[in-house]
Design a protein around this motif. Structure first.
Motif, PDB file in Angstrom:
ATOM      1  N   UNK A 264     -39.489  43.407   0.626  1.00  0.00           N
ATOM      2  CA  UNK A 264     -40.917  42.739  -0.623  1.00  0.00           C
ATOM      3  C   UNK A 264     -41.228  44.369  -1.884  1.00  0.00           C
ATOM      4  N   UNK A 265     -41.441  45.521  -0.923  1.00  0.00           N
ATOM      5  CA  UNK A 265     -41.813  46.443  -1.604  1.00  0.00           C
ATOM      6  C   UNK A 265     -40.518  46.881  -2.640  1.00  0.00           C
ATOM      7  N   UNK A 266     -38.845  46.776  -2.040  1.00  0.00           N
ATOM      8  CA  UNK A 266     -38.341  46.959  -2.850  1.00  0.00           C
ATOM      9  C   UNK A 266     -37.237  45.876  -3.885  1.00  0.00           C
TER      10      UNK A 266
ATOM     11  N   UNK B 222     -32.215  43.361   3.608  1.00  0.00           N
ATOM     12  CA  UNK B 222     -32.016  42.922   2.014  1.00  0.00           C
ATOM     13  C   UNK B 222     -33.360  42.875   1.690  1.00  0.00           C
ATOM     14  N   UNK B 223     -33.091  43.485  -0.055  1.00  0.00           N
ATOM     15  CA  UNK B 223     -34.233  43.691  -0.918  1.00  0.00           C
ATOM     16  C   UNK B 223     -33.369  43.075  -2.279  1.00  0.00           C
ATOM     17  N   UNK B 224     -32.489  42.661  -2.603  1.00  0.00           N
ATOM     18  CA  UNK B 224     -31.594  41.144  -3.099  1.00  0.00           C
ATOM     19  C   UNK B 224     -29.956  40.991  -2.623  1.00  0.00           C
ATOM     20  N   UNK B 225     -29.537  40.226  -4.077  1.00  0.00           N
ATOM     21  CA  UNK B 225     -28.521  39.189  -2.599  1.00  0.00           C
ATOM     22  C   UNK B 225     -27.275  39.315  -3.766  1.00  0.00           C
ATOM     23  N   UNK B 226     -26.194  39.783  -3.048  1.00  0.00           N
ATOM     24  CA  UNK B 226     -24.690  40.497  -3.835  1.00  0.00           C
ATOM     25  C   UNK B 226     -23.824  39.327  -3.819  1.00  0.00           C
TER      26      UNK B 226
ATOM     27  N   UNK C 198     -35.783  46.432  -7.413  1.00  0.00           N
ATOM     28  CA  UNK C 198     -34.903  45.848  -7.696  1.00  0.00           C
ATOM     29  C   UNK C 198     -34.795  45.236  -9.140  1.00  0.00           C
ATOM     30  N   UNK C 199     -35.384  43.762  -8.756  1.00  0.00           N
ATOM     31  CA  UNK C 199     -35.659  42.503  -9.481  1.00  0.00           C
ATOM     32  C   UNK C 199     -35.780  42.948 -11.466  1.00  0.00           C
ATOM     33  N   UNK C 200     -36.431  44.510 -11.069  1.00  0.00           N
ATOM     34  CA  UNK C 200     -36.677  44.566 -13.100  1.00  0.00           C
ATOM     35  C   UNK C 200     -35.746  45.543 -13.905  1.00  0.00           C
ATOM     36  N   UNK C 201     -34.294  45.657 -13.009  1.00  0.00           N
ATOM     37  CA  UNK C 201     -33.087  45.492 -13.425  1.00  0.00           C
ATOM     38  C   UNK C 201     -32.029  44.412 -13.891  1.00  0.00           C
TER      39      UNK C 201
END
Length: 159
Positions: A22-24, A140-144, A28-31
Motif C-alpha cells: 500500500x505504501x509503495x 507487487x505495488x503495480x501491475x506490469x 508508484x501511482x503518481x508516476x
C-alpha cells in the motif's frame, strides 16, 4: 555493544512490513500520468442510418480511463521484423504499468490497450497495443503488462 537495528535483523522484526504494498503503490501511482482503455479485440456490427448500412465498431472498453505509464521494453525496444503471411511486419515491445488496484478480471493475452489521441507521446497517440503477457506475483505495488504494437494492422479479429 551497539543496539541491533532492523538492517541487522532484530529478532521479531518483519523483513517486509505488512503495509509495504500500500505504501509503495501510492508513490508508484503518481508516476502514471495519462490514461488508457483496455478491451477485448474485435468489433460488433451496428446499423448506421446516416450511411445506410452496418458498420464495424470496436468492442466497448472495460475498464476505461486507467492511469498508466508506458516505456519501451528493454529487451524488445528495438524494432524487430517478422513475416506475417507474405508481408514483413515491424513489431515493437512495450512495458505498460497499471495501478495494482485496476480490475483486470477477464483481461487476457491478446486483449488491446487503446491510447487516446491526446497521448503525451505523439507516436502512441491513437495506437492499439496487443497484450502478450500479464505479470502475476505476490508483493507487487503495480501491475506490469507486456504488449506489442503492430504498424500494419491494429486489429485483425472481427467478430
Amino acid at each position: 555493544m551497539p543496539r541491533p537495528t532492523r538492517a541487522q535483523g532484530r529478532p521479531g522484526t518483519e523483513v517486509i512490513p505488512a503495509q509495504w504494498q500500500e505504501s509503495h503503490g501510492v508513490v508508484a501511482a503518481k508516476t502514471m500520468t495519462f490514461t488508457v482503455n483496455l478491451r477485448h479485440p474485435g468489433t460488433t456490427m451496428a446499423y448506421d442510418h446516416s450511411v445506410g448500412h452496418s458498420v464495424a465498431t470496436p468492442l466497448a472498453p472495460s475498464p476505461t480511463n486507467v492511469p498508466t505509464r508506458v516505456q519501451a521494453h528493454r529487451e524488445t525496444a528495438q524494432d524487430s521484423e517478422r513475416v506475417q503471411g507474405e508481408e514483413s511486419v515491424r513489431v515493437t515491445g512495450y512495458l505498460v504499468t497499471l495501478p495494482l488496484s485496476t480490475d483486470l478480471t477477464g483481461l487476457a493475452t491478446g486483449d488491446l490497450i487503446d491510447f487516446p489521441a491526446d497521448c503525451p507521446d505523439p507516436l502512441l497517440a491513437g495506437a492499439h497495443l496487443r497484450i502478450v503477457d500479464l505479470i502475476r506475483g505476490s508483493l507487487r505495488f503495480e501491475r506490469d503488462v507486456f504488449a506489442v504494437i503492430n504498424d500494419t494492422a491494429t486489429e485483425v479479429t472481427p467478430t
